[in-house]
Design an enzyme around this catalytic site. Sequence first.
Site, PDB file in Angstrom:
ATOM      1  N   ARG A  15       0.769  -1.117  -0.056  1.00  0.00           N
ATOM      2  CA  ARG A  15       0.040   0.207   0.059  1.00  0.00           C
ATOM      3  C   ARG A  15       1.068   1.225   0.044  1.00  0.00           C
ATOM      4  O   ARG A  15       0.745   1.960  -0.613  1.00  0.00           O
ATOM      5  CB  ARG A  15      -0.867  -0.212   1.353  1.00  0.00           C
ATOM      6  N   ASP A  16       1.568   1.734   1.081  1.00  0.00           N
ATOM      7  CA  ASP A  16       2.338   2.687   1.065  1.00  0.00           C
ATOM      8  C   ASP A  16       3.472   2.692  -0.027  1.00  0.00           C
ATOM      9  O   ASP A  16       3.836   3.661  -0.634  1.00  0.00           O
ATOM     10  CB  ASP A  16       3.016   2.839   2.588  1.00  0.00           C
ATOM     11  N   CYS A 240       4.828   9.251   0.239  1.00  0.00           N
ATOM     12  CA  CYS A 240       3.404   9.662   0.309  1.00  0.00           C
ATOM     13  C   CYS A 240       3.019  10.706  -0.771  1.00  0.00           C
ATOM     14  O   CYS A 240       3.843  11.364  -0.948  1.00  0.00           O
ATOM     15  CB  CYS A 240       3.282  10.295   1.746  1.00  0.00           C
TER      16      CYS A 240
HETATM   17  P1  HMG Z   1     -13.286  14.780  -1.366  1.00  0.00           P
HETATM   18  O1  HMG Z   1     -12.991  14.980  -2.754  1.00  0.00           O
HETATM   19  O2  HMG Z   1     -13.353  15.654  -0.322  1.00  0.00           O
HETATM   20  O3  HMG Z   1     -14.473  13.504  -1.151  1.00  0.00           O
HETATM   21  O4  HMG Z   1     -12.057  13.495  -1.074  1.00  0.00           O
HETATM   22  P2  HMG Z   1     -16.129  13.802  -1.408  1.00  0.00           P
HETATM   23  O5  HMG Z   1     -16.800  12.950  -0.398  1.00  0.00           O
HETATM   24  O6  HMG Z   1     -16.347  15.231  -1.635  1.00  0.00           O
HETATM   25  O7  HMG Z   1     -16.222  13.064  -2.755  1.00  0.00           O
HETATM   26  C1  HMG Z   1     -15.781  13.471  -4.273  1.00  0.00           C
HETATM   27  C2  HMG Z   1     -15.514  12.246  -5.086  1.00  0.00           C
HETATM   28  O8  HMG Z   1     -14.899  11.156  -4.668  1.00  0.00           O
HETATM   29  C3  HMG Z   1     -16.976  11.656  -5.528  1.00  0.00           C
HETATM   30  O9  HMG Z   1     -17.090  11.199  -6.763  1.00  0.00           O
HETATM   31  C4  HMG Z   1     -17.081  10.437  -4.408  1.00  0.00           C
HETATM   32  O10 HMG Z   1     -17.855   9.391  -4.946  1.00  0.00           O
HETATM   33  C5  HMG Z   1     -15.514  10.053  -4.634  1.00  0.00           C
HETATM   34  P3  HMG Z   1     -17.698  12.192  -7.942  1.00  0.00           P
HETATM   35  O11 HMG Z   1     -19.173  12.204  -7.557  1.00  0.00           O
HETATM   36  O12 HMG Z   1     -17.037  13.275  -7.827  1.00  0.00           O
HETATM   37  O13 HMG Z   1     -17.633  11.082  -9.191  1.00  0.00           O
HETATM   38  N1  HMG Z   1     -14.991   9.276  -3.042  1.00  0.00           N
HETATM   39  C6  HMG Z   1     -14.557   7.980  -3.525  1.00  0.00           C
HETATM   40  N2  HMG Z   1     -14.379   7.265  -4.509  1.00  0.00           N
HETATM   41  C7  HMG Z   1     -13.853   5.748  -4.007  1.00  0.00           C
HETATM   42  N3  HMG Z   1     -13.706   5.636  -3.069  1.00  0.00           N
HETATM   43  C8  HMG Z   1     -13.723   6.620  -1.973  1.00  0.00           C
HETATM   44  C9  HMG Z   1     -14.346   7.679  -2.148  1.00  0.00           C
HETATM   45  N4  HMG Z   1     -14.420   8.884  -1.173  1.00  0.00           N
HETATM   46  C10 HMG Z   1     -15.114   9.948  -2.299  1.00  0.00           C
HETATM   47  N5  HMG Z   1     -13.219   6.019  -0.645  1.00  0.00           N
HETATM   48  C11 HMG Z   1     -11.083  11.719   0.056  1.00  0.00           C
HETATM   49  C12 HMG Z   1     -11.916  12.938   0.191  1.00  0.00           C
HETATM   50  C13 HMG Z   1     -10.655  11.290   1.298  1.00  0.00           C
HETATM   51  C14 HMG Z   1     -11.650  10.499  -0.691  1.00  0.00           C
HETATM   52  C15 HMG Z   1      -9.771  12.259  -0.818  1.00  0.00           C
HETATM   53  O14 HMG Z   1      -9.142  13.051  -0.288  1.00  0.00           O
HETATM   54  C16 HMG Z   1      -8.886  11.087  -1.097  1.00  0.00           C
HETATM   55  O15 HMG Z   1      -9.143   9.882  -1.693  1.00  0.00           O
HETATM   56  N6  HMG Z   1      -7.676  11.303  -0.433  1.00  0.00           N
HETATM   57  C17 HMG Z   1      -6.741  10.073  -0.454  1.00  0.00           C
HETATM   58  C18 HMG Z   1      -5.260  10.581   0.080  1.00  0.00           C
HETATM   59  C19 HMG Z   1      -4.404   9.372   0.019  1.00  0.00           C
HETATM   60  O16 HMG Z   1      -4.585   8.316  -0.267  1.00  0.00           O
HETATM   61  N7  HMG Z   1      -3.204   9.581   0.617  1.00  0.00           N
HETATM   62  C20 HMG Z   1      -2.309   8.576   0.738  1.00  0.00           C
HETATM   63  C21 HMG Z   1      -2.334   7.932   1.881  1.00  0.00           C
HETATM   64  S1  HMG Z   1      -2.137   8.436   3.469  1.00  0.00           S
HETATM   65  C22 HMG Z   1      -0.495   8.097   3.601  1.00  0.00           C
HETATM   66  O17 HMG Z   1       0.258   7.654   3.087  1.00  0.00           O
HETATM   67  C23 HMG Z   1       0.203   8.410   4.992  1.00  0.00           C
HETATM   68  C24 HMG Z   1       0.375   7.151   5.811  1.00  0.00           C
HETATM   69  O18 HMG Z   1       1.103   6.170   5.286  1.00  0.00           O
HETATM   70  C25 HMG Z   1       0.960   7.436   7.323  1.00  0.00           C
HETATM   71  C26 HMG Z   1       2.200   8.330   7.094  1.00  0.00           C
HETATM   72  O19 HMG Z   1       3.301   7.993   6.399  1.00  0.00           O
HETATM   73  O20 HMG Z   1       2.042   9.383   8.018  1.00  0.00           O
HETATM   74  C27 HMG Z   1      -0.919   6.487   6.308  1.00  0.00           C
HETATM   75 MG    MG Z   2       3.299   6.257   5.114  1.00  0.00          MG
END
Ligand code: HMG
Ligand code: MG
Length: 301
Positions: A15-16, A240
């Site tokens: 994943r990450d 990330c």
């Molecule tokens: P948003 O745009 O605010 O969401 O995103 P929304 O609720 O307004 O929805 C907008 C659109 O997104 C809609 O579709 C939803 O259906 C769709 P449209 O009507 O426009 O066609 N949608 C989705 N589709 C599929 N699956 C879903 C989903 N949710 C909404 N779950 C959201 C909010 C959180 C979804 C967005 O900001 C996002 O996907 N962010 C992901 C960021 C990410 O993945 N970052 C990397 C992971 S975190 C990380 O790596 C850190 C970690 O490793 C720890 C560390 O290292 O610190 C964990």
């Molecule tokens: Mg991470």
Amino acid sequence: MSLPQRVTLVEVGPRDGLQNESNTIDLSIKIQLISDLADAGLNVIEAGSFVNPKWVPQMADSDAVISGLQKKAGVRHAALTPNLKGFERALAAGADEVSMFAAASEDFSQKNINCSVNESLERFVPVISAASDAGLPVRGYVSCVLGCPYEGEVAREKVREVSTALLDMGCYEVALGDTIGTGTVGSMSRLLDCILADIPASQIAVHCHDTYGQALANILVALQHGITIIDSSVSGLGGCPYASGASGNVATEDVVYMLHGMGIDSGVDLKKLVIVGARVSRLLGRQSNSNAGRALLSENF
Ligand code: HMG
Ligand code: MG
């Protein structure tokens, strides 16, 4: 020096690691990687992420990855779920566990999940309730615990506040994410002193990215503080997408080599793991980011 006898490794490479790959990776490669990691003894594997595929296209096939896995007894396959929609996808695919990710920094929260820290916590309430109804454990993440790419220094008290909120909501553990790998032995030690004043070590994991080469040292500090859950990524894959310049997680091979050198049981077969790391690096067309992995391979161990 008091150290644990056994540590649980949470393998986050699929994943990450893979969420940050610029090349598209075949579904079959992802499934094979997860299966090989389980064969090497890793029994908690973060296998995918149910976020908006427009935000992270590399994880768009997580449904197919998780539903395509051959489940092995004793192995938990986890997935990131930022909201109810993500949770429903994870449940349908057959994830064994879900993770919600919050941050200790407002700017990072906005860039990463498009809402404030408090809004994200509110969004998690129905997810935890749905997970509890479905009998799935929920893990929490707090990002930027030792620095933020947008805000710089992050207050330890804020990390503690968000961690406590996640646990109070029903997460069974919280992984402290050094998202950009800027932490040092000094800052990790001060953070853990602050966190562990309120939260038992058994509920805390460390998730160290290795951007500044400090991850192993920071993990040693965590072990000395009684932490027994460590996140890592095979061959140091990763980064990330919303923290530019952040390199991969600490390499699982390097963590296992260090643990075994200290007589700490990881449950992992290092030789098998090195072969898995070499294979995935070759498939991605690059050298492994694991020092131990490269050294052991060159010795034909
Ligand atoms: P948003 O745009 O605010 O969401 O995103 P929304 O609720 O307004 O929805 C907008 C659109 O997104 C809609 O579709 C939803 O259906 C769709 P449209 O009507 O426009 O066609 N949608 C989705 N589709 C599929 N699956 C879903 C989903 N949710 C909404 N779950 C959201 C909010 C959180 C979804 C967005 O900001 C996002 O996907 N962010 C992901 C960021 C990410 O993945 N970052 C990397 C992971 S975190 C990380 O790596 C850190 C970690 O490793 C720890 C560390 O290292 O610190 C964990
Ligand atoms: Mg991470």
